[in-house]
Design a protein around this motif. Structure first.
Motif, short mmCIF file in Angstrom:
data_model
loop_
_atom_site.label_atom_id
_atom_site.label_comp_id
_atom_site.label_asym_id
_atom_site.label_seq_id
_atom_site.Cartn_x
_atom_site.Cartn_y
_atom_site.Cartn_z
N TRP A 6 -5.22 44.31 31.30
CA TRP A 6 -5.83 45.39 32.20
C TRP A 6 -5.13 46.55 32.68
O TRP A 6 -3.73 46.42 32.57
CB TRP A 6 -6.14 44.68 33.61
N ASP B 274 -12.83 45.36 21.28
CA ASP B 274 -12.43 46.53 20.73
C ASP B 274 -11.15 46.89 20.44
O ASP B 274 -10.24 47.24 21.15
CB ASP B 274 -12.92 47.58 21.93
N PRO B 275 -10.68 46.27 19.33
CA PRO B 275 -9.40 46.38 18.77
C PRO B 275 -8.53 47.55 18.81
O PRO B 275 -7.19 47.68 19.08
CB PRO B 275 -9.37 45.61 17.41
N ASP C 263 -4.40 38.78 24.31
CA ASP C 263 -5.61 39.78 23.61
C ASP C 263 -6.67 40.05 24.70
O ASP C 263 -7.31 40.94 24.28
CB ASP C 263 -6.46 38.64 22.85
N VAL C 264 -6.39 39.93 26.00
CA VAL C 264 -6.84 40.55 26.98
C VAL C 264 -5.86 41.15 28.09
O VAL C 264 -4.95 40.31 28.54
CB VAL C 264 -8.13 39.80 27.68
N THR D 272 -1.12 41.37 32.43
CA THR D 272 -1.38 40.39 31.35
C THR D 272 -1.74 38.86 31.77
O THR D 272 -2.17 38.08 31.00
CB THR D 272 -0.02 40.24 30.41
N ARG E 99 -10.55 46.79 31.36
CA ARG E 99 -10.25 45.47 30.86
C ARG E 99 -10.31 46.23 29.45
O ARG E 99 -11.28 46.78 28.76
CB ARG E 99 -11.29 44.58 31.13
N TYR E 100 -9.13 45.60 28.60
CA TYR E 100 -9.10 45.92 27.17
C TYR E 100 -9.11 44.57 26.44
O TYR E 100 -8.17 43.61 26.71
CB TYR E 100 -7.85 46.66 26.84
N ASP E 101 -10.02 44.36 25.80
CA ASP E 101 -10.17 42.97 24.92
C ASP E 101 -9.92 43.16 23.56
O ASP E 101 -10.74 44.00 22.81
CB ASP E 101 -11.72 42.54 25.17
N ARG E 102 -8.98 42.83 22.80
CA ARG E 102 -8.83 42.88 21.42
C ARG E 102 -9.89 42.36 20.61
O ARG E 102 -10.29 42.91 19.28
CB ARG E 102 -7.67 42.02 21.01
N HIS F 272 2.65 45.93 21.24
CA HIS F 272 1.47 45.18 21.16
C HIS F 272 1.66 43.72 20.69
O HIS F 272 0.68 42.78 20.96
CB HIS F 272 0.41 45.95 20.13
N TRP G 210 -7.74 48.34 22.39
CA TRP G 210 -6.44 47.58 23.16
C TRP G 210 -5.45 47.92 22.39
O TRP G 210 -4.31 48.04 23.23
CB TRP G 210 -6.89 46.26 22.40
#
Length: 385
Positions: free
Chosen positions: A47, A59-60, A44-45, A75, A53-56, A39, A63
């Motif tokens: 896919w 929703d940490p 911070d974002v 990335t 989509r994972y956004d720190r 990690h 992510w």
């Protein structure tokens, strides 16, 4: 785990390492994924493979969990430009694939390693754990990706030689002969510089496909034999990576001409190109690319195939129609004849095929079981045949 004050990821990393062991990764490779926090090398974002989509910031926890799943995480999209189509242009490879490539490279503690395609820097950190920072160099063509990777490596406590350069053409200044070259991008034409920087008897590990537009690719493990001899080795199964940016030329386009020959298959002819079958055909039959298209009003896609050396093409429809035209080749006929020969050979798998790269002649040859049993040879443009 050099600079990791936050330990919340450890249960996730331990679970990932356990999954890699269960999948056959050697212990010294699987344990790397516990020691190096993935990690810390991700933006911070990201896919996922299903485009989630994972956004720190949003929703940490999700992510962080995504960082330790066994999937490739995109990335960068569209080369970092805004308003694009969302096409992946850089990623953190799936840990299973990374472990597989590291194992295939057979890296020993005294080896020096050149990585082609730094990406996030995570794989470079794994290499540093294996052989030490001073024995690792890594090259990345994208300036923003390269800068981000250098920053992540430094923050995590790793210091390989990290260079922004087009590794297809650049060579490290005063570079030693590396014992291993590991590429994290797919190529059809193995660049001369990769082999030139490789130690005699060294290994090159790279995703390879016969041509851009070929279905899937294979993991080529090539031994440089020294003395101007070709580099060669067997494939170690199938896999697909993003293409080296200098080799992303289109493999073809959807043929829209009227066919001069139409036949009908008993079933769905698209099966010829499904899964590993498509890769086997690419190894058996040279000089073609493929893609998908849709007829007006149709619900299912057809598959198209084009020759990369003449105007021949084919369309394979879900209703059984096989249309061919455009040139002297009959591509689907070639496929069927190749599959007949393949069955007569006992239906060998991808791992029974191999590749020889003769850099002096500018050629690459695919063979079955033994290097003398050449199936076909292709040359670089402009090279004598």
């Amino acid at each position: 785990m050099r600079n990791t004050p936050d330990r919340d990821h450890l249960p996730l990393a331990r679970s990932l390492a356990d999954r890699l062991r269960a999948g056959g990764a050697p212990e010294h490779i699987a344990s790397l994924f516990l020691r190096v926090p993935r990690h810390e090398f991700l933006p911070d974002v990201v896919w996922g493979e299903d485009r989630t989509r994972y956004d720190r910031a949003e929703d940490p926890d999700a992510w962080l969990r995504a960082a330790y799943t066994d999937q490739a995480l995109t990335t960068q999209r569209d080369g970092g430009r805004e308003g694009g189509m969302g096409l992946p242009t850089s990623s953190s490879s799936a840990p299973t694939i990374m472990a597989r490539m590291l194992a295939a490279a057979r890296i020993e503690p005294a080896h020096s390693v050149l990585e082609i395609g730094t990406g996030t820097g995570f794989n470079a950190a794994l290499l540093c754990e294996l052989v030490g920072d001073e024995r690792v160099a890594t090259m990345e063509i994208d300036p923003a990706v390269s800068a981000s990777a250098r920053s992540a490596l430094h923050a995590a406590g790793y210091a390989p030689e990290a260079v922004h350069a087009d590794a297809e053409h650049a060579r490290l200044s005063g570079a030693p002969a590396f014992h291993r070259v590991v590429a994290t991008c797919q190529v059809a034409d193995v660049p001369s510089g990769w082999l030139a920087q490789l130690h005699p008897r060294g290994l090159l590990v790279t995703p390879w496909a016969p041509t851009p537009g070929a279905p899937s690719g294979a993991l080529a493990v090539l031994e440089k034999r020294g003395g101007g001899l070709p580099a060669e080795g067997r494939f170690e199964g199938s896999l697909a990576f993003m293409w080296a940016r200098g080799q992303t030329r289109p493999g073809g386009r959807i043929p829209d001409a009227v066919p001069d020959r139409t036949t009908r298959a008993e079933g769905d002819p698209r099966y010829l190109l499904d899964g590993e079958g498509g890769l086997l055909l690419a190894l058996l039959v040279p000089d073609w690319a493929h893609g998908m298209g849709r007829e007006p009003g149709a619900s299912d896609l057809f598959m198209w195939v084009v020759s990369t050396r003449c105007g021949a093409w084919a369309r394979l429809h879900p209703d059984g129609r096989v249309e061919q035209g455009g040139g002297p080749r009959r591509l689907v006929d070639e496929f069927e004849e190749a599959l007949t020969r393949w069955r007569e050979q006992g239906e060998p798998g991808v791992a029974e095929f191999g590749l020889t790269v003769d850099d002096a002649r500018g050629s690459r040859s695919v063979w079955l079981r033994e290097p003398e049993a050449v199936l076909w040879t292709a040359h670089r443009p402009g090279e004598p045949r």
